[in-house]
Design a protein around this motif. Structure first.
Motif, PDB file in Angstrom:
ATOM      1  N   TYR A  47       0.717  -1.089  -0.075  1.00  0.00           N
ATOM      2  CA  TYR A  47       0.055   0.031  -0.001  1.00  0.00           C
ATOM      3  C   TYR A  47       0.906   1.160  -0.081  1.00  0.00           C
ATOM      4  N   LEU A  96      -5.215   6.038  -4.133  1.00  0.00           N
ATOM      5  CA  LEU A  96      -4.591   5.947  -2.559  1.00  0.00           C
ATOM      6  C   LEU A  96      -4.774   6.801  -1.329  1.00  0.00           C
ATOM      7  N   ILE A 129      -7.875   5.641   0.776  1.00  0.00           N
ATOM      8  CA  ILE A 129      -7.846   4.188   1.202  1.00  0.00           C
ATOM      9  C   ILE A 129      -8.881   3.890   2.555  1.00  0.00           C
ATOM     10  N   VAL A 162      -2.876   4.126  -7.986  1.00  0.00           N
ATOM     11  CA  VAL A 162      -1.821   5.150  -7.492  1.00  0.00           C
ATOM     12  C   VAL A 162      -1.464   6.322  -8.526  1.00  0.00           C
TER      13      VAL A 162
END
Length: 345
Positions: free
Chosen positions: A114, A320, A323, A343
């Motif tokens: 991540y 991202l 999240i 991303v």
């Protein structure tokens, strides 16, 4: 420095933080990946909340084991950049600039994807087939490797076999439907309500059992002429395995690969009079941490992708910086297929 998702304590999605973290250089047997997309998995919810099969060893902790991206650097034994020839000599066969996918084959206590950039072990990286974009490259491998590893590699599923799939609208369930179809087996999907029935039939399920409306075992026995299913592939576990076991053919196998119920799972054999039942747990790591199994699985899945027999099913994408919202959506359990985080740069 790279934007990286970490959490400093167990909890719900709100504990996730997007922080600037130093990435470092790849060491021996490691690759530095520019991450373009991340596949979300239930394991990350469990790890974040402290309910996973492996505990968090240290905070702040990272998350993520499935992603796609591009190789940015290859580690060597002396810590410097590796040539392609050196990488090949380790059996890795990767080059800087090459599109790849990362598959779950490591502890999230050691690595996490991540992030904008991530270090990963080369043994957890597969080549991304031509024509597979970043989102699909982050969505396709875990589902197909999980289903292939249990049903084909371990179970030996063959043409004519019947397989019952619980949580069939999950990415793994949908992949299992396609794998069964390609081999010539018969996939029977189960779903709690009728809301996803049409989607499962469209995905290739031979039949769909709505468990809020009918019992699994009588329906499976009816569909198989009283024989039962050679395989049941269960993501739910809990007391429901007793009813699932009633649907297994003599000598068949009940795989338990998830525990969505969160309840204690009994062994049903004694309650059912000790039938010829094989029941075993299965995790993806049985396939991804064995290099020979992973090689066969990669070849099988890549072949299916090239012919169009296999495809990723992506329910929704998030950025991202979204999240927390992505994890909330994952926990809601309403998706059909995979949730992917992209991303952007």
């Amino acid at each position: 420095m790279a934007k990286t998702v970490r959490f400093h304590e167990h909890g719900g999605p709100d504990v996730l933080r997007l922080e600037d973290v130093e990435v470092g250089e790849p060491g021996p047997g490691e690759l530095l990946i520019r991450v373009d997309a991340i596949g979300l998995n239930r394991a990350e919810v469990l790890f974040r909340s402290g309910q996973y099969i492996e505990p968090v060893k240290q905070f702040p902790a990272r998350l993520g084991a499935e992603a796609s991206g591009v190789v940015e650097a290859i580690g060597t034994h002396d810590g410097g950049p590796a040539s392609s020839r050196e990488a090949e000599s380790w059996g890795e066969g990767f080059e800087v600039g090459q599109p790849v996918s990362v598959v779950p084959a490591f502890s999230m206590n050691d690595y996490g994807v991540y992030a904008e950039h991530a270090l990963v072990p080369a043994t957890a990286v597969v080549h991304r087939p031509d024509g597979l974009d970043a989102v699909d490259g982050a969505a396709v491998w875990m589902p197909y490797l999980t289903a292939y590893g249990a049903l084909v590699e371990v179970g030996g599923m063959r043409a004519g076999d019947t397989v019952v799939l619980t949580a069939a609208s999950s990415s793994v369930g949908l992949a299992a439907i396609q794998i069964a179809r390609r081999i010539g087996a018969v996939p029977i999907a189960t779903t709690r309500t009728g809301a996803k029935k049409d989607a499962l039939l469209k995905a290739g399920a031979a039949d769909v059992i709505v468990t809020d409306e009918e019992d699994i075992a009588p329906r499976v026995l009816g569909l198989t002429g009283g024989r039962g299913a050679e395989f049941v592939f269960d993501a739910v576990a809990g007391p429901g395995v007793v009813d699932l076991a009633k649907a297994v053919a003599p000598g068949g196998t009940l795989f338990v690969y998830g525990a969505l119920s969160g309840e204690v799972t009994p062994y049903p054999g004694f309650e059912l009079g000790m039938p010829a039942l094989n029941m075993r747990t299965y995790t993806l790591f049985e396939t991804t941490t064995d290099q020979q199994r992973l090689r066969r699985a990669e070849a099988f899945v890549s072949s299916g992708l090239r012919t169009g027999a296999f495809r990723s099913v992506v329910d929704r994408t998030f950025g991202l910086d979204e999240i927390v919202e992505a994890h909330r959506y994952l926990e809601a359990g309403t998706q059909v297929g995979k949730i992917v985080v992209t991303v952007d740069r």
